[in-house]
Design an enzyme around this catalytic site. Structure first.
Site, mmCIF file in Angstrom:
data_model
loop_
_atom_site.group_PDB
_atom_site.id
_atom_site.type_symbol
_atom_site.label_atom_id
_atom_site.label_comp_id
_atom_site.label_asym_id
_atom_site.label_seq_id
_atom_site.Cartn_x
_atom_site.Cartn_y
_atom_site.Cartn_z
ATOM 1 N N GLY A 134 52.146 32.385 43.250
ATOM 2 C CA GLY A 134 51.057 32.779 44.144
ATOM 3 C C GLY A 134 51.339 32.187 45.516
ATOM 4 O O GLY A 134 51.362 30.957 45.669
ATOM 5 N N ALA A 135 51.608 33.067 46.486
ATOM 6 C CA ALA A 135 51.926 32.578 47.838
ATOM 7 C C ALA A 135 50.775 32.874 48.797
ATOM 8 O O ALA A 135 50.977 33.151 49.974
ATOM 9 C CB ALA A 135 53.216 33.228 48.331
ATOM 10 N N GLY A 136 49.560 32.832 48.256
ATOM 11 C CA GLY A 136 48.373 33.034 49.082
ATOM 12 C C GLY A 136 47.989 31.723 49.756
ATOM 13 O O GLY A 136 48.835 30.862 50.006
ATOM 14 N N GLY A 195 48.581 28.612 47.300
ATOM 15 C CA GLY A 195 49.989 28.474 46.932
ATOM 16 C C GLY A 195 50.868 28.092 48.106
ATOM 17 O O GLY A 195 51.687 27.158 48.018
ATOM 18 N N ASP A 214 55.563 35.422 44.411
ATOM 19 C CA ASP A 214 54.343 36.236 44.524
ATOM 20 C C ASP A 214 54.692 37.675 44.189
ATOM 21 O O ASP A 214 55.811 38.132 44.420
ATOM 22 C CB ASP A 214 53.766 36.162 45.952
ATOM 23 C CG ASP A 214 52.309 36.596 46.015
ATOM 24 O OD1 ASP A 214 51.432 35.715 46.122
ATOM 25 O OD2 ASP A 214 52.046 37.818 45.927
ATOM 26 N N ARG A 253 37.344 33.879 45.004
ATOM 27 C CA ARG A 253 35.932 34.298 45.013
ATOM 28 C C ARG A 253 35.511 34.907 46.339
ATOM 29 O O ARG A 253 36.021 34.539 47.387
ATOM 30 C CB ARG A 253 35.049 33.063 44.790
ATOM 31 C CG ARG A 253 34.953 32.650 43.369
ATOM 32 C CD ARG A 253 33.793 31.719 43.177
ATOM 33 N NE ARG A 253 34.033 30.352 43.627
ATOM 34 C CZ ARG A 253 33.093 29.431 43.667
ATOM 35 N NH1 ARG A 253 31.857 29.723 43.308
ATOM 36 N NH2 ARG A 253 33.380 28.205 44.057
ATOM 37 N N VAL A 306 45.796 26.230 38.720
ATOM 38 C CA VAL A 306 44.814 26.120 39.800
ATOM 39 C C VAL A 306 43.899 27.350 39.800
ATOM 40 O O VAL A 306 42.759 27.297 40.244
ATOM 41 C CB VAL A 306 45.509 25.979 41.186
ATOM 42 C CG1 VAL A 306 44.492 25.784 42.296
ATOM 43 C CG2 VAL A 306 46.493 24.811 41.186
ATOM 44 N N ASN A 366 41.265 30.098 39.102
ATOM 45 C CA ASN A 366 39.941 30.040 38.456
ATOM 46 C C ASN A 366 39.685 31.244 37.568
ATOM 47 O O ASN A 366 40.273 32.301 37.799
ATOM 48 C CB ASN A 366 38.867 29.974 39.549
ATOM 49 C CG ASN A 366 38.671 28.562 40.036
ATOM 50 O OD1 ASN A 366 38.491 27.651 39.233
ATOM 51 N ND2 ASN A 366 38.714 28.363 41.346
ATOM 52 N N HIS A 380 35.173 22.830 35.842
ATOM 53 C CA HIS A 380 35.202 23.102 37.288
ATOM 54 C C HIS A 380 34.223 24.239 37.567
ATOM 55 O O HIS A 380 34.584 25.384 37.695
ATOM 56 C CB HIS A 380 36.621 23.506 37.678
ATOM 57 C CG HIS A 380 36.812 23.655 39.151
ATOM 58 N ND1 HIS A 380 36.363 22.740 40.068
ATOM 59 C CD2 HIS A 380 37.420 24.628 39.872
ATOM 60 C CE1 HIS A 380 36.691 23.153 41.284
ATOM 61 N NE2 HIS A 380 37.333 24.299 41.189
HETATM 62 N N1 APR Z 1 51.896 37.411 40.108
HETATM 63 C C1 APR Z 1 52.149 36.682 41.222
HETATM 64 N N2 APR Z 1 51.284 36.555 42.250
HETATM 65 C C2 APR Z 1 50.118 37.209 42.134
HETATM 66 C C3 APR Z 1 49.782 37.990 41.009
HETATM 67 C C4 APR Z 1 50.737 38.068 39.966
HETATM 68 N N3 APR Z 1 50.509 38.781 38.859
HETATM 69 N N4 APR Z 1 48.543 38.495 41.200
HETATM 70 C C5 APR Z 1 48.120 38.053 42.392
HETATM 71 N N5 APR Z 1 49.056 37.277 42.966
HETATM 72 C C6 APR Z 1 49.032 36.612 44.266
HETATM 73 C C7 APR Z 1 48.459 37.488 45.378
HETATM 74 O O1 APR Z 1 49.414 38.438 45.830
HETATM 75 C C8 APR Z 1 48.102 36.441 46.438
HETATM 76 O O2 APR Z 1 49.139 36.255 47.374
HETATM 77 O O3 APR Z 1 48.170 35.490 44.248
HETATM 78 C C9 APR Z 1 47.885 35.158 45.614
HETATM 79 C C10 APR Z 1 46.473 34.623 45.700
HETATM 80 O O4 APR Z 1 46.261 34.197 46.999
HETATM 81 P P1 APR Z 1 44.852 34.280 47.743
HETATM 82 O O5 APR Z 1 44.276 35.626 47.541
HETATM 83 O O6 APR Z 1 45.054 33.756 49.111
HETATM 84 O O7 APR Z 1 43.933 33.288 46.886
HETATM 85 P P2 APR Z 1 43.894 31.682 47.002
HETATM 86 O O8 APR Z 1 42.863 31.299 47.993
HETATM 87 O O9 APR Z 1 45.262 31.157 47.152
HETATM 88 O O10 APR Z 1 43.307 31.323 45.569
HETATM 89 C C11 APR Z 1 44.085 31.516 44.406
HETATM 90 O O11 APR Z 1 43.199 29.583 43.321
HETATM 91 O O12 APR Z 1 41.471 28.154 43.926
HETATM 92 C C12 APR Z 1 41.839 29.242 43.130
HETATM 93 O O13 APR Z 1 39.783 30.530 42.881
HETATM 94 C C13 APR Z 1 41.066 30.484 43.479
HETATM 95 O O14 APR Z 1 41.745 31.760 41.588
HETATM 96 C C14 APR Z 1 41.962 31.557 42.969
HETATM 97 C C15 APR Z 1 43.366 30.978 43.193
#
Ligand code: APR
Length: 308
Positions: free
Chosen positions: A7-9, A12, A31, A80, A116, A118, A173
């Site tokens: 996850g590179a959001g 991540g 990601d 969320r 991490v 949720n 949590h």
């Molecule tokens: N494989 C890899 N990456 C994925 C997949 C998958 N199957 N599905 C989604 N992603 C990636 C998305 O492309 C996105 O870049 O996960 C990333 C999530 O990033 P954000 O939307 O920015 O979310 P973020 O704020 O990082 O939160 C991620 O952590 O704190 C918890 O509740 C929060 O569950 C959430 C998680």
């Protein structure tokens, strides 16, 4: 040392940044979105000469480069939106996490997994089931974050450094988490001597609502600076064998009178992962609240098992 961050959001990418900048390990960022992890990893690598570290940071959409990882941090999933609870993410994130853990178990079977995504305690349960790992090697990051929020709020209230505040938040949590006000101290002084009970209860409630407060302000996402700091501390304690004591979501098998449920309790984190689960003597009300929190996690796991 090598850490894969899935996850590179927001969470991540910030985790990758913190791990690299603290020179804890090399990082592979993965990601599902083409180019996202590669681009962010490249940007982070280009910052290295300015920040002054030598960690190698790479990114991609494939799992094979995660081979040989010592720790895998899973942040992939949806975050969320205002008005949503963490449990509302169950179906989507449960499926995402299952698929990811299958890949991780294939390419990095010896890695310690830190969840991490949720709803945290449930995704950690899914990670243990899918990976088949022992409970020492699968844990969730929540307590480090919830505790940091509690400490920060106490520091703000007293106008002192949050670094000098010692406190602990147990439980799941979510809304049922259990901040332990009775044992919190600042510079060794019990906070119950410094903050009156009504105000303390408000701080406890703000801690419970800490995630929702940020979601309400950001509107399009959830917190990431403090969550990434929490998980980075856990990674450091494991890889550097620091033996730090902090709460983490771990699979209880009788501790605190709780069976077969992931819930946040204090643990010692070292090279073996969860090396020791610490059983604190709790006041009756705190233990009751911890049991209620565990029951809520158990119900959500049951819901997931019915859905899947
Ligand atoms: N494989 C890899 N990456 C994925 C997949 C998958 N199957 N599905 C989604 N992603 C990636 C998305 O492309 C996105 O870049 O996960 C990333 C999530 O990033 P954000 O939307 O920015 O979310 P973020 O704020 O990082 O939160 C991620 O952590 O704190 C918890 O509740 C929060 O569950 C959430 C998680």
């Amino acid at each position: 040392m090598k850490v894969t961050v899935v996850g590179a959001g927001h969470v991540g990418a910030t985790t990758a940044q913190r791990i690299a900048e603290r020179s804890i390990a090399d990082v592979y960022l993965v990601d599902i979105v083409e180019g996202l992890a590669t681009g962010k990893a490249l940007d982070l690598a280009e910052a290295a000469p300015l920040v002054g570290h030598s960690s190698v940071i790479t990114g991609g959409t494939e799992y094979d480069p995660a081979e040989g990882s010592d720790v895998v941090v899973v942040t992939a999933g949806v975050a969320r939106k205002p008005g949503m609870s963490r449990d509302d993410l169950l179906t989507t994130n449960g499926r995402i996490v299952s698929g990811i853990i299958e890949e991780i178990a294939r390419v990095a079977p010896n890695a310690i997994i830190i969840m991490v995504t949720n709803p945290l305690d449930v995704t950690t349960h899914i990670a243990m089931e899918v990976s088949g790992h022992s409970r020492e090697r699968v844990m969730g990051m929540a307590g480090a974050l919830d505790t940091a929020r509690f400490r920060a709020f106490i520091g703000m209230e007293l106008g002192c450094s949050p670094v000098d505040v010692q406190a602990m938040v147990l439980g799941g949590h979510g809304d049922s988490m259990v901040p332990l006000a009775s044992s919190a101290t600042v510079g060794g002084v019990p906070i119950t001597q410094l903050i009156d009970p009504e105000r303390l209860e408000e701080i406890v409630q703000r801690t419970r609502d800490g995630g929702a407060e940020i979601v309400g302000l950001l509107k399009t996402g959830s917190a990431f600076y403090a969550p990434s700091a929490g998980v980075t501390d856990m990674v450091a304690s494991i890889l550097r064998d620091e033996g730090r004591i902090m709460p983490a979501s771990v699979f209880l098998q009788g501790e605190y009178g709780i069976e077969d449920t992931f819930v946040g309790v204090p643990v010692r984190l070292g090279r073996g992962g969860v090396e020791h689960i610490i059983e604190v003597k709790l006041a009756e009300a705190e233990l009751t609240a911890l049991h209620a929190s565990a029951a809520h996690v158990r119900e959500t796991v049951d819901t997931w098992e019915r859905l899947s």
